[in-house]
Design a protein around this motif. Sequence first.
Motif, mmCIF file in Angstrom:
data_model
loop_
_atom_site.group_PDB
_atom_site.id
_atom_site.type_symbol
_atom_site.label_atom_id
_atom_site.label_comp_id
_atom_site.label_asym_id
_atom_site.label_seq_id
_atom_site.Cartn_x
_atom_site.Cartn_y
_atom_site.Cartn_z
ATOM 1 N N MET A 191 0.820 -1.221 0.000
ATOM 2 C CA MET A 191 0.000 0.000 0.000
ATOM 3 C C MET A 191 0.852 1.268 0.000
ATOM 4 O O MET A 191 0.380 2.331 -0.399
ATOM 5 N N LEU A 192 2.092 1.178 0.441
ATOM 6 C CA LEU A 192 2.954 2.354 0.490
ATOM 7 C C LEU A 192 3.179 2.900 -0.922
ATOM 8 O O LEU A 192 3.565 2.166 -1.834
ATOM 9 N N GLY A 193 2.895 4.170 -1.101
ATOM 10 C CA GLY A 193 3.061 4.810 -2.403
ATOM 11 C C GLY A 193 1.844 4.752 -3.298
ATOM 12 O O GLY A 193 1.818 5.401 -4.342
ATOM 13 N N GLN A 194 0.835 3.986 -2.907
ATOM 14 C CA GLN A 194 -0.380 3.899 -3.730
ATOM 15 C C GLN A 194 -1.181 5.190 -3.673
ATOM 16 O O GLN A 194 -1.218 5.882 -2.659
ATOM 17 N N GLN A 195 -1.842 5.495 -4.782
ATOM 18 C CA GLN A 195 -2.846 6.557 -4.789
ATOM 19 C C GLN A 195 -4.188 5.940 -4.402
ATOM 20 O O GLN A 195 -4.617 4.948 -5.008
ATOM 21 N N VAL A 196 -4.814 6.527 -3.393
ATOM 22 C CA VAL A 196 -6.070 5.980 -2.897
ATOM 23 C C VAL A 196 -7.071 7.107 -2.659
ATOM 24 O O VAL A 196 -6.706 8.281 -2.567
ATOM 25 N N CYS A 197 -8.330 6.717 -2.563
ATOM 26 C CA CYS A 197 -9.333 7.582 -1.967
ATOM 27 C C CYS A 197 -9.897 6.822 -0.781
ATOM 28 O O CYS A 197 -9.834 5.583 -0.737
ATOM 29 N N ALA A 198 -10.420 7.542 0.198
ATOM 30 C CA ALA A 198 -10.806 6.880 1.439
ATOM 31 C C ALA A 198 -11.952 7.598 2.116
ATOM 32 O O ALA A 198 -12.074 8.829 2.042
ATOM 33 N N LEU A 199 -12.772 6.808 2.787
ATOM 34 C CA LEU A 199 -13.773 7.318 3.705
ATOM 35 C C LEU A 199 -13.116 7.436 5.072
ATOM 36 O O LEU A 199 -12.497 6.485 5.546
ATOM 37 N N VAL A 200 -13.238 8.602 5.703
ATOM 38 C CA VAL A 200 -12.620 8.826 7.017
ATOM 39 C C VAL A 200 -13.662 9.429 7.958
ATOM 40 O O VAL A 200 -14.620 10.075 7.511
ATOM 41 N N PRO A 201 -13.500 9.248 9.273
ATOM 42 C CA PRO A 201 -14.475 9.805 10.220
ATOM 43 C C PRO A 201 -14.270 11.282 10.506
ATOM 44 O O PRO A 201 -15.057 11.901 11.227
ATOM 45 N N GLY A 202 -13.220 11.861 9.942
ATOM 46 C CA GLY A 202 -12.883 13.259 10.129
ATOM 47 C C GLY A 202 -11.432 13.466 9.759
ATOM 48 O O GLY A 202 -10.700 12.503 9.485
ATOM 49 N N GLY A 203 -11.004 14.743 9.711
ATOM 50 C CA GLY A 203 -9.606 15.042 9.446
ATOM 51 C C GLY A 203 -9.250 15.283 8.006
ATOM 52 O O GLY A 203 -8.079 15.501 7.682
ATOM 53 N N GLY A 204 -10.240 15.280 7.109
ATOM 54 C CA GLY A 204 -9.945 15.387 5.684
ATOM 55 C C GLY A 204 -9.490 16.762 5.228
ATOM 56 O O GLY A 204 -8.755 16.870 4.242
ATOM 57 N N TYR A 205 -9.891 17.811 5.918
ATOM 58 C CA TYR A 205 -9.502 19.175 5.530
ATOM 59 C C TYR A 205 -8.102 19.469 6.055
ATOM 60 O O TYR A 205 -7.877 20.387 6.848
ATOM 61 N N ALA A 206 -7.124 18.710 5.615
ATOM 62 C CA ALA A 206 -5.761 18.837 6.123
ATOM 63 C C ALA A 206 -4.793 18.262 5.103
ATOM 64 O O ALA A 206 -5.173 17.496 4.223
ATOM 65 N N GLN A 207 -3.512 18.624 5.251
ATOM 66 C CA GLN A 207 -2.510 18.148 4.301
ATOM 67 C C GLN A 207 -2.172 16.673 4.487
ATOM 68 O O GLN A 207 -1.700 16.029 3.543
ATOM 69 N N TYR A 208 -2.407 16.142 5.679
ATOM 70 C CA TYR A 208 -2.202 14.718 5.939
ATOM 71 C C TYR A 208 -3.389 14.206 6.750
ATOM 72 O O TYR A 208 -3.932 14.921 7.597
ATOM 73 N N CYS A 209 -3.780 12.970 6.491
ATOM 74 C CA CYS A 209 -4.937 12.395 7.169
ATOM 75 C C CYS A 209 -4.739 10.889 7.288
ATOM 76 O O CYS A 209 -4.291 10.240 6.341
ATOM 77 N N CYS A 210 -5.072 10.351 8.453
ATOM 78 C CA CYS A 210 -5.028 8.901 8.637
ATOM 79 C C CYS A 210 -6.348 8.276 8.197
ATOM 80 O O CYS A 210 -7.418 8.839 8.434
ATOM 81 N N ALA A 211 -6.252 7.113 7.569
ATOM 82 C CA ALA A 211 -7.434 6.383 7.118
ATOM 83 C C ALA A 211 -7.243 4.908 7.422
ATOM 84 O O ALA A 211 -6.116 4.393 7.394
ATOM 85 N N LYS A 212 -8.341 4.221 7.720
ATOM 86 C CA LYS A 212 -8.278 2.781 7.868
ATOM 87 C C LYS A 212 -7.959 2.167 6.501
ATOM 88 O O LYS A 212 -8.581 2.515 5.489
ATOM 89 N N ALA A 213 -6.998 1.260 6.481
ATOM 90 C CA ALA A 213 -6.609 0.648 5.211
ATOM 91 C C ALA A 213 -7.797 -0.026 4.538
ATOM 92 O O ALA A 213 -7.925 0.001 3.315
ATOM 93 N N GLY A 214 -8.685 -0.600 5.317
ATOM 94 C CA GLY A 214 -9.847 -1.289 4.763
ATOM 95 C C GLY A 214 -10.916 -0.377 4.215
ATOM 96 O O GLY A 214 -11.876 -0.846 3.603
ATOM 97 N N GLN A 215 -10.778 0.932 4.446
ATOM 98 C CA GLN A 215 -11.732 1.893 3.907
ATOM 99 C C GLN A 215 -11.140 2.700 2.754
ATOM 100 O O GLN A 215 -11.699 3.717 2.340
ATOM 101 N N CYS A 216 -10.007 2.227 2.232
ATOM 102 C CA CYS A 216 -9.363 2.853 1.076
ATOM 103 C C CYS A 216 -9.704 2.081 -0.189
ATOM 104 O O CYS A 216 -9.839 0.855 -0.168
#
Length: 331
Positions: A80-105
């Motif tokens: 997964m490192l280096g992949q381009q993904v889109c993701a559903l997140v519970p918050g934090g998207g309006y930022a330059q970096y955001c954590c996402a659950k791998a299973g929601q990418c």
Amino acid sequence: MQAIRIAQPGGPEQLQLHELPVPQPGPGEVLVRVSHAGVNRPDVFQRLGLYPPPPGAPETPGLEISGDVVALGDGVAAEMLGQQVCALVPGGGYAQYCCAKAGQCLPVPQGLSLAEAAALPETLFTVWHNVFQRGFARDGEVLLVHGGTSGIGTMATRLGKLLGLTVIVTCGSEAKCDAARDVGADLAINYKAEDFGARVLEHTGGTGADVVLDMVAGEYTQRNLDCMAPDGRLVTIAVLGGAQAQVNMAKVMMKRHVLTGSTLRARPDVFKQLLAQDIAQNAWPMVAEGELRPVMDRTFPLADAAAAHARMEAGDHIGKIVLAVGDGAAG
């Protein structure tokens, strides 16, 4: 990193740029360098103080992102490192970096821009779950969607048409009805000028809609039921017209109607991951093949998040509003 904070509950001007530490991915998470973030109605409700993030979620708004995976938490596959993904997140998207659950990418396929990718997760997850998993829509049926030119409405129209549904939508102006027909709606009804229930019954030869995707609730609830087919399913995903509704239960029994609804943000991660797997198997191939694309409205720089919210609240948008976050991401 640069991120948007809500200074205090209130208007769009309360969205302010500030600095936060870059988050670190926990077990099962990836860190995404955000290219774009989708703007959604729940973000507006959070800004107003009406929809707080679930426990453990970032206070920064933003429920969907796209970008590059730049770090992995424990238990995440190395590829997964280096992949381009889109993701559903519970918050934090309006930022330059955001954590996402791998299973929601979901992987960003060739031909899909990162702006479009950021416009997909919230709407696609919502429509897939509510129209097809909860509403059991199947080919040959009639789907009625309120808010036909919203991000949800346009996604429901495009996905519904790809899967063999007749799609009827309601809109608040003739211009929006024209836009909805351009998106693919079989019938667009100006609810300010016409009785949508009467038009639905007329269009279906008196039978009615099999599934209704409703964001209004309130007094719309009985009106929806009155223009639904026998064994029809009413799925409520927002209560913009009020949380309380008076329903004639005798009619519900006579026509065997099903009333259901859902929210997405507070659902457990395991549910969202299972939903992502279902979408990856059944809907994402249409994205990869170029058949399914979000309807895009406007892109705003991250620093102009207030203007993006103002546009959403004005109700003039057609489709999705996104924020350009990463370097060179505007456009």
